[in-house]
Every structure is written in C-alpha cells, then in structure tokens.
Write a protein that holds these residues in place. Structure first.
Motif, mmCIF file in Angstrom:
data_model
loop_
_atom_site.group_PDB
_atom_site.id
_atom_site.type_symbol
_atom_site.label_atom_id
_atom_site.label_comp_id
_atom_site.label_asym_id
_atom_site.label_seq_id
_atom_site.Cartn_x
_atom_site.Cartn_y
_atom_site.Cartn_z
ATOM 1 N N LEU A 130 0.812 -1.218 0.000
ATOM 2 C CA LEU A 130 0.000 0.000 0.000
ATOM 3 C C LEU A 130 0.844 1.265 0.000
ATOM 4 C CD1 LEU A 130 -2.756 -1.032 2.573
ATOM 5 C CD2 LEU A 130 -2.811 -1.206 0.082
ATOM 6 N N GLY A 131 2.141 1.144 0.106
ATOM 7 C CA GLY A 131 3.010 2.306 0.104
ATOM 8 C C GLY A 131 3.864 2.364 1.359
ATOM 9 N N LEU A 132 4.293 3.577 1.695
ATOM 10 C CA LEU A 132 5.131 3.794 2.874
ATOM 11 C C LEU A 132 4.267 4.383 3.992
ATOM 12 C CD1 LEU A 132 7.940 3.900 4.218
ATOM 13 C CD2 LEU A 132 8.157 6.227 3.308
ATOM 14 N N PRO A 133 4.010 3.627 5.065
ATOM 15 C CA PRO A 133 3.205 4.177 6.164
ATOM 16 C C PRO A 133 3.986 5.247 6.936
ATOM 17 C CG PRO A 133 3.263 1.770 6.216
ATOM 18 C CD PRO A 133 4.354 2.222 5.282
ATOM 19 N N LEU A 134 3.393 6.410 7.066
ATOM 20 C CA LEU A 134 3.957 7.491 7.875
ATOM 21 C C LEU A 134 3.020 7.677 9.067
ATOM 22 C CD1 LEU A 134 6.326 9.550 7.830
ATOM 23 C CD2 LEU A 134 4.730 11.187 6.834
ATOM 24 N N GLU A 135 3.486 7.249 10.253
ATOM 25 C CA GLU A 135 2.620 7.182 11.428
ATOM 26 C C GLU A 135 2.861 8.353 12.367
ATOM 27 O OE1 GLU A 135 1.459 3.455 13.946
ATOM 28 O OE2 GLU A 135 3.184 4.409 14.911
ATOM 29 N N ILE A 136 1.760 8.918 12.835
ATOM 30 C CA ILE A 136 1.806 9.951 13.865
ATOM 31 C C ILE A 136 1.482 9.289 15.202
ATOM 32 C CG2 ILE A 136 0.646 12.014 14.747
ATOM 33 C CD1 ILE A 136 0.335 12.985 11.935
ATOM 34 N N TYR A 137 2.400 9.452 16.145
ATOM 35 C CA TYR A 137 2.241 8.857 17.478
ATOM 36 C C TYR A 137 2.392 9.979 18.493
ATOM 37 C CZ TYR A 137 2.626 5.343 21.190
ATOM 38 O OH TYR A 137 2.412 4.573 22.296
ATOM 39 N N CYS A 138 1.282 10.333 19.145
ATOM 40 C CA CYS A 138 1.304 11.398 20.150
ATOM 41 C C CYS A 138 0.095 11.219 21.059
ATOM 42 C CB CYS A 138 1.310 12.787 19.488
ATOM 43 S SG CYS A 138 -0.131 13.097 18.442
ATOM 44 N N PHE A 139 -0.103 12.151 21.978
ATOM 45 C CA PHE A 139 -1.194 12.069 22.938
ATOM 46 C C PHE A 139 -1.969 13.376 22.947
ATOM 47 C CE2 PHE A 139 1.564 8.710 24.263
ATOM 48 C CZ PHE A 139 0.726 7.748 24.800
ATOM 49 N N SER A 140 -3.272 13.257 22.751
ATOM 50 C CA SER A 140 -4.140 14.431 22.777
ATOM 51 C C SER A 140 -4.417 14.838 24.222
ATOM 52 C CB SER A 140 -5.454 14.128 22.056
ATOM 53 O OG SER A 140 -6.414 15.130 22.298
ATOM 54 N N ALA A 141 -4.317 16.128 24.479
ATOM 55 C CA ALA A 141 -4.648 16.623 25.816
ATOM 56 C C ALA A 141 -6.149 16.560 26.078
ATOM 57 C CB ALA A 141 -4.143 18.059 25.984
ATOM 58 N N GLN A 142 -6.950 16.474 25.017
ATOM 59 C CA GLN A 142 -8.397 16.342 25.147
ATOM 60 C C GLN A 142 -8.729 14.857 25.214
ATOM 61 O OE1 GLN A 142 -10.321 18.891 25.609
ATOM 62 N NE2 GLN A 142 -8.867 20.518 25.071
ATOM 63 N N LYS A 143 -9.226 14.395 26.366
ATOM 64 C CA LYS A 143 -9.507 12.976 26.547
ATOM 65 C C LYS A 143 -10.970 12.618 26.329
ATOM 66 C CE LYS A 143 -7.623 13.398 30.560
ATOM 67 N NZ LYS A 143 -7.158 13.125 31.934
ATOM 68 N N GLU A 144 -11.854 13.596 26.390
ATOM 69 C CA GLU A 144 -13.268 13.330 26.150
ATOM 70 C C GLU A 144 -13.447 12.926 24.689
ATOM 71 O OE1 GLU A 144 -17.274 13.893 25.006
ATOM 72 O OE2 GLU A 144 -15.785 15.416 24.489
ATOM 73 N N TRP A 145 -14.306 11.936 24.446
ATOM 74 C CA TRP A 145 -14.349 11.249 23.158
ATOM 75 C C TRP A 145 -14.557 12.211 21.986
ATOM 76 C CZ3 TRP A 145 -18.528 7.158 21.461
ATOM 77 C CH2 TRP A 145 -18.077 6.523 20.313
#
Length: 445
Positions: free
Chosen positions: A366-381
């Motif tokens: 499917l190509g080259l996966p470019l992944e974003i890995y971080c944490f949102s400060a907003q936890k409400e869904w």
C-alpha cells in the motif's frame, strides 16, 4: 402479669355484656378476641402511617444530613411502621387468648414471622442507605461495595429463612443447619455464580481492578462502554450505543478486559494513526524545493540547519554538490516528517510531556506508512476525535506542498497513465503519427 390479668378480665366483661354466658373456652370467644386484636393492630398501623410517619418525614427533610434522606427514600421508616402492629399482636395474643387454644400458636408464629420479615425489609433499607452514602463519598472511587452489600443482604435473607423454618416446625435453627449438610453439593451448584461473584468481588475490591464509571472493553462479549454497577452476580455496562450489557461478575477476573481508567487518569489520550505515502512521489529535494520549504515557518530553521550541515559535509569530504552520486541531499519525505513533528510540537491540544514522534513503518503493497504517534490533551471522546481529525486534515492538505501523494488503490496507475498520455501528445513523434498512418494506408487502397 397483674396488668395482663386485668386487661383480660376487662375484655371478658365487655364481651359478656354483648354475648352473655360466653366463656373463654367457647370458640366464639377466640374468634372475637382475634378479630379485636387484628382490628386494633390495623388502627395502630393506620395511626402510625398517617400521623407518626409524616412527622418523621418532616424531621428528615428539615435536617441537613444525607443519610436520613436516603433512609426515607429507601422506605426504612415505612417498613418500620409494620413492626408496631406485629408487636401489638405478639404481646396481646397471650393475654386474650388461652395457651390451650388452637389459634394461639398460629397467631403467635404469624406475628413473629411478620416482625421477622418487617425487620428484614427495614434492614435492607439500612444497607441500601449505607451503599448510597458510600457511593456519594470519595471512597467510592477506590473500591465499590455493591457486591458486599448484596452478600450481606443474601446472608440476612438466608438467616431469616432458617429462623422462619425453625418457627414453623418448632425446631432449633442449629438442627436445621446441620440437616443442610446433606444437600451441600446441591446448594453449591445452585449458588455457583453467587460464590464465584463473591470471590471476584473481593479480588476487584482488594486490587482496585474496576469501579463504577470505568470505561472497559471486552471484545469477547462485544462490550465497550462504562460500568454502571458491579453487583454480586452481574455487572451492568452501558455501551456507547446506549445499550446495556449484563456480564457475570467473575468474567471481569477470568476474561481479557481492557480498562481505560489509566488513560482517563493520565495526561492524554493516544493518537496512533498512519497515512500511506505513494512511493512514486518520494524524491530528492532540489534548490527550488528547498527554497519553497524554507518559507514554511515551522521548518525554516530546520532547512537552514540542514543546508549548513550538508555544506560542511561536502566541504569536509571534497564532494561537489552537483555530483548526484556522491553528494547528500534532503528528501521531501524526510522534510515532511520534520514538518509534522514541528507542527505537533506547536499544537495546543497535544500533550508535550508524553511521547511524540512521526515515524516510518515498514513499506508494504500500500506504500510507505507514515505514522503519527502522540497524545491528545483532550480525553473526552468527541473532543479527542475532533483534535485527531483536525490534525489529519492538515496532514493530507500539506502533502501536495511537499510534492507527495497519499496512496489510493489504483490511483497511482491512473496518474501514470495520464502522465504518459500527456507526454506522448506533447512529443514531436505524435505530430508525425497521422502522416505515417496515412502513408501506411495508401498501399491498401
């Protein structure tokens, strides 16, 4: 005893005024005595319900305590009112009815059973009050006690049933308990879920594994939602589609369960998503591209730093920058990755104290996966999904500025075909194609 004899004599005198020559040995006397006891007990209950109970309710609502309001809500005082007529029947029956009468024992036992079950219901109300007061306190967030309250209610119910049986058959409760050992295996089979739930409740409370309000996910049971209640035998979970799932309590300790409490108590909710880059769009950066990239404020310093680093490298190793085989150059995918990381570092809804990175995963069909890995400060869904969507809206929109394309199945093939067709139309050979076709067709005329 003197008071009892006096009351009995007065009652007999009143009955003889209506029914002369009626003695205590006559069956009609026992019927009249029992009817009188029941009528007076009913009057006592009505007086207690209409006068005493409203007064107690007014005192309760005027107080600032929460526990007495809970008692009133669970009907503790209403159930307690039943003890007054039962106690009256129990005390007056031996006075007015002879011990030798057949109905004497029946009425006494009925009054005792009445008091026993009225007391049990009042005790249930007290236990429910304890549960409500506990759930309203800060301790409820550490360990639920609903299971223990239900176990206590069950224990009192069993004791009440044993006492009732002993009253009816006139045998000691210990004798009845000793007889139950013969059917212990049957009882274990009947109360299997209750025993397993009780043990699981102890484990849950001792290890603080789950609590009401926790978000859990159990793929085996298709459960994904918040715990409403942890009972003795069942756990109620409200899924996000507002359906209610009921699970055995012991399944929380024997099955694989994901508890999202750690995320809710932490500083952020994880964003882990990749976009697939078309490998045909990955290329080295030329001077025009670098000049264009240096105008982006998030990476202008990065571009200048990389330019100086590459100049120093080429100078140290005496490499001509025009030598494409030996020189080092930036790539659009690497520059885009640096841009995304700088963009996330400046994002107000991303927790900067937790892990943050933009990484490449192994390429696939499917190509080259470019992944974003971080944490949102907003936890409400809802807010979390909005933050995640905004980030990837921006990522997809910025791809074209870095001369990159997101992979879309068969999309790159149509793009290549379009490019080949455009190149063919613009080539000089395409202008001679009609003439050649005309020359080849003349011999066939």
């Amino acid at each position: 005893m003197e008071v009892s004899a006096s009351v009995r004599d007065n009652f007999i005198h009143i009955v003889n005024d209506i029914f002369p020559n009626l003695t205590t040995e006559d069956p009609l006397y026992n019927v009249i005595a029992l009817s009188s006891i029941l009528v007076v007990s009913a009057v006592i209950y009505i007086i207690a319900r209409l006068l005493v109970r409203p007064q107690i309710a007014s005192w309760v609502y005027k107080s600032n305590n929460l526990w007495d309001n809970a008692l009133q809500q669970h009907g503790f005082f209403r159930r307690l009112m039943h003890l007054f007529p039962a106690l009256f029947i129990y005390l007056t029956t031996p006075v007015l009815i002879s011990d030798e009468a057949v109905m004497h024992g029946m009425v006494i036992k009925s009054a005792q059973l009445y008091m026993l079950y009225s007391g049990l219901l009042a005790l249930y109300a007290m236990l429910s009050t304890v549960e409500d007061v506990y759930n309203a306190s800060a301790l409820a967030k550490r360990a639920p006690i609903t299971g223990f309250i239900q176990v206590t209610k069950l224990a009192f119910a069993i004791v009440t049933i044993l006492l009732s049986i002993s009253l009816i058959v006139d045998r000691s409760p210990l004798l009845i308990v000793s007889g139950l050992t013969a059917i212990a295996a049957v009882l274990l089979l009947i109360f299997r879920d209750t025993i397993l739930g009780f043990v699981a409740g102890i484990q849950i409370a001792a290890n603080r594994m789950f609590n009401t309000g926790d978000w859990i996910a159990m793929p085996k049971y298709e459960v994904d939602g918040e715990i409403l209640e942890i009972g003795l035998t069942n756990v109620k979970v409200q899924n996000w589609d507002k359906t209610i799932s009921t699970l055995p309590t012991y399944s929380l300790t024997t099955e694989a369960v994901k508890n999202w409490r750690g995320m809710q108590e932490s500083g952020g909710r994880r964003i882990k998503r990749a976009i697939y880059i078309d490998v045909h769009s990955i290329k080295l950066c030329d001077n025009d591209m670098l000049e264009r990239f240096s105008k982006i404020r998030y990476i202008n310093e990065y571009i200048d730093k990389k330019k100086n680093e590459l100049r120093a490298y080429h100078r140290d190793y005496s490499i001509d920058e025009s030598d494409l085989l030996n020189s080092r150059r930036l790539t659009n995918i690497g520059t885009f990755r640096a841009y995304l990381e700088a963009y996330l570092r400046k994002h107000p809804d991303i927790n900067q104290e937790l892990t943050l990175m933009v990484r490449q995963l192994p390429p696939n069909e499917l190509g080259l996966p470019l992944e974003i890995y971080c944490f949102s400060a907003q936890k409400e869904w809802v807010r979390y999904e909005k933050v995640q969507a905004d980030i990837f809206d921006h990522v997809m929109a910025m791809l074209d500025l870095f001369d990159l394309r997101a992979y879309q199945r068969d999309g790159h093939l149509s793009l290549l075909a379009h490019r080949e067709q455009s190149a063919y139309r613009n080539s000089p050979e395409s202008d001679n194609a009609p003439e050649d076709a005309q020359e080849k067709s003349e011999p066939n005329r």
